[in-house]
Design a protein around this motif. Sequence first.
Motif, PDB file in Angstrom:
ATOM      1  N   GLN A  63       0.833  -1.204   0.000  1.00 40.69           N
ATOM      2  CA  GLN A  63       0.000   0.000   0.000  1.00 40.69           C
ATOM      3  C   GLN A  63       0.867   1.253   0.000  1.00 40.69           C
ATOM      4  N   GLU A  64       1.979   1.212   0.707  1.00 37.83           N
ATOM      5  CA  GLU A  64       2.895   2.357   0.740  1.00 37.83           C
ATOM      6  C   GLU A  64       3.472   2.645  -0.652  1.00 37.83           C
ATOM      7  N   VAL A  65       3.886   1.608  -1.364  1.00 36.89           N
ATOM      8  CA  VAL A  65       4.418   1.774  -2.720  1.00 36.89           C
ATOM      9  C   VAL A  65       3.325   2.306  -3.640  1.00 36.89           C
ATOM     10  N   PHE A  66       2.120   1.741  -3.548  1.00 34.58           N
ATOM     11  CA  PHE A  66       1.019   2.176  -4.394  1.00 34.58           C
ATOM     12  C   PHE A  66       0.640   3.630  -4.104  1.00 34.58           C
ATOM     13  N   ASP A  67       0.582   4.003  -2.815  1.00 37.56           N
ATOM     14  CA  ASP A  67       0.248   5.381  -2.449  1.00 37.56           C
ATOM     15  C   ASP A  67       1.302   6.354  -2.960  1.00 37.56           C
ATOM     16  N   GLU A  68       2.578   5.996  -2.832  1.00 36.89           N
ATOM     17  CA  GLU A  68       3.652   6.851  -3.348  1.00 36.89           C
ATOM     18  C   GLU A  68       3.504   7.006  -4.862  1.00 36.89           C
ATOM     19  N   HIS A  69       3.247   5.902  -5.521  1.00 34.07           N
ATOM     20  CA  HIS A  69       3.060   5.914  -6.969  1.00 34.07           C
ATOM     21  C   HIS A  69       1.894   6.835  -7.341  1.00 34.07           C
ATOM     22  N   LEU A  70       0.783   6.698  -6.643  1.00 31.06           N
ATOM     23  CA  LEU A  70      -0.390   7.510  -6.927  1.00 31.06           C
ATOM     24  C   LEU A  70      -0.088   8.999  -6.744  1.00 31.06           C
ATOM     25  N   ASN A  71       0.598   9.350  -5.676  1.00 29.15           N
ATOM     26  CA  ASN A  71       0.950  10.755  -5.442  1.00 29.15           C
ATOM     27  C   ASN A  71       1.821  11.310  -6.559  1.00 29.15           C
ATOM     28  N   VAL A  72       2.791  10.536  -7.014  1.00 27.15           N
ATOM     29  CA  VAL A  72       3.698  11.006  -8.061  1.00 27.15           C
ATOM     30  C   VAL A  72       2.967  11.148  -9.395  1.00 27.15           C
ATOM     31  N   ILE A  73       2.097  10.185  -9.732  1.00 30.50           N
ATOM     32  CA  ILE A  73       1.414  10.284 -11.024  1.00 30.50           C
ATOM     33  C   ILE A  73       0.379  11.403 -11.040  1.00 30.50           C
ATOM     34  N   LEU A  74      -0.154  11.764  -9.886  1.00 33.39           N
ATOM     35  CA  LEU A  74      -1.127  12.857  -9.842  1.00 33.39           C
ATOM     36  C   LEU A  74      -0.459  14.223  -9.952  1.00 33.39           C
ATOM     37  N   GLU A  75       0.845  14.273  -9.697  1.00 32.52           N
ATOM     38  CA  GLU A  75       1.570  15.549  -9.722  1.00 32.52           C
ATOM     39  C   GLU A  75       2.412  15.740 -10.975  1.00 32.52           C
ATOM     40  N   ASN A  76       2.543  14.712 -11.813  1.00 32.13           N
ATOM     41  CA  ASN A  76       3.442  14.759 -12.965  1.00 32.13           C
ATOM     42  C   ASN A  76       2.789  14.135 -14.191  1.00 32.13           C
ATOM     43  N   THR A  77       3.340  14.439 -15.359  1.00 26.57           N
ATOM     44  CA  THR A  77       2.898  13.747 -16.562  1.00 26.57           C
ATOM     45  C   THR A  77       3.288  12.274 -16.410  1.00 26.57           C
ATOM     46  N   PRO A  78       2.649  11.377 -17.144  1.00 25.34           N
ATOM     47  CA  PRO A  78       3.008   9.961 -17.033  1.00 25.34           C
ATOM     48  C   PRO A  78       4.499   9.701 -17.265  1.00 25.34           C
ATOM     49  N   ALA A  81       6.441  11.028 -14.258  1.00 28.72           N
ATOM     50  CA  ALA A  81       6.184  10.190 -13.090  1.00 28.72           C
ATOM     51  C   ALA A  81       7.010   8.908 -13.156  1.00 28.72           C
ATOM     52  N   ALA A  82       6.990   8.240 -14.308  1.00 31.17           N
ATOM     53  CA  ALA A  82       7.754   6.998 -14.455  1.00 31.17           C
ATOM     54  C   ALA A  82       9.243   7.263 -14.239  1.00 31.17           C
ATOM     55  N   GLU A  83       9.735   8.341 -14.808  1.00 29.64           N
ATOM     56  CA  GLU A  83      11.157   8.675 -14.646  1.00 29.64           C
ATOM     57  C   GLU A  83      11.489   8.934 -13.176  1.00 29.64           C
ATOM     58  N   LYS A  84      10.663   9.699 -12.489  1.00 25.63           N
ATOM     59  CA  LYS A  84      10.916  10.005 -11.073  1.00 25.63           C
ATOM     60  C   LYS A  84      10.860   8.751 -10.213  1.00 25.63           C
ATOM     61  N   LEU A  85       9.846   7.923 -10.447  1.00 24.28           N
ATOM     62  CA  LEU A  85       9.710   6.701  -9.659  1.00 24.28           C
ATOM     63  C   LEU A  85      10.878   5.755  -9.904  1.00 24.28           C
ATOM     64  N   TYR A  86      11.285   5.642 -11.153  1.00 32.39           N
ATOM     65  CA  TYR A  86      12.407   4.769 -11.485  1.00 32.39           C
ATOM     66  C   TYR A  86      13.709   5.304 -10.891  1.00 32.39           C
ATOM     67  N   GLN A  87      13.950   6.592 -11.048  1.00 34.77           N
ATOM     68  CA  GLN A  87      15.191   7.195 -10.533  1.00 34.77           C
ATOM     69  C   GLN A  87      15.265   7.084  -9.011  1.00 34.77           C
ATOM     70  N   ALA A  88      14.126   7.165  -8.338  1.00 35.44           N
ATOM     71  CA  ALA A  88      14.103   7.064  -6.879  1.00 35.44           C
ATOM     72  C   ALA A  88      14.398   5.641  -6.400  1.00 35.44           C
ATOM     73  N   SER A  89      14.051   4.639  -7.221  1.00 30.24           N
ATOM     74  CA  SER A  89      14.227   3.236  -6.819  1.00 30.24           C
ATOM     75  C   SER A  89      14.568   2.366  -8.028  1.00 30.24           C
ATOM     76  N   PRO A  90      15.739   2.562  -8.637  1.00 32.59           N
ATOM     77  CA  PRO A  90      16.056   1.803  -9.855  1.00 32.59           C
ATOM     78  C   PRO A  90      16.162   0.289  -9.640  1.00 32.59           C
ATOM     79  N   ASP A  91      16.385  -0.142  -8.410  1.00 35.14           N
ATOM     80  CA  ASP A  91      16.457  -1.579  -8.149  1.00 35.14           C
ATOM     81  C   ASP A  91      15.078  -2.211  -7.980  1.00 35.14           C
ATOM     82  N   ASN A  92      14.040  -1.387  -8.056  1.00 33.08           N
ATOM     83  CA  ASN A  92      12.685  -1.912  -7.893  1.00 33.08           C
ATOM     84  C   ASN A  92      12.002  -2.246  -9.215  1.00 33.08           C
TER      85      ASN A  92
END
Length: 170
Positions: A63-78, A81-92
Amino acid sequence: LFRSTDQVDWDNPGISLDNESTEEDISDFFLLQEDCASGVLVQEGCLNEDSYFNQFFQAFWSQEVFDEHLNVILENTPEEAAEKLYQASPDNYVSEYAATNPGEDIAESWMYFVILDASTGSSIKDDKINFFYQFDELVELRQDIRSNLGDKPTIIASSSWGQIKMHLSR
């Protein structure tokens, strides 16, 4: 395979959320999620409880990962958002594109499972690739797909935003 009625309840469709979503869209998403038997509503729809997709989601999208994902996609273009999420956790994630949403994450992980050998690493992205080995029918399907590729070795090179380049040696 992942879009069949065995995976998603098409009678309970999902809502695609992004930086242009309204408060009503977000509210509708959470209302639909409450009606979802598995409790997991993604863009593709309500995940069936015994689906590969739901099992993947349960294993890798807390739920924490999903909530973080939701917050990022609501604030950025797709794309952002993908770039930010990936850069924050490239091993994920197996690729930047996999960070787009859970549907792309399982799809990209599946592709890596099919094309590459089992991962020997210990990161979350390695676990995502190896996730599929627990299902004999998916291992068999992988073997069938790989046998249809012929005897040419396949090398995968990922570039930004999930552009996958396949080079088949002759």
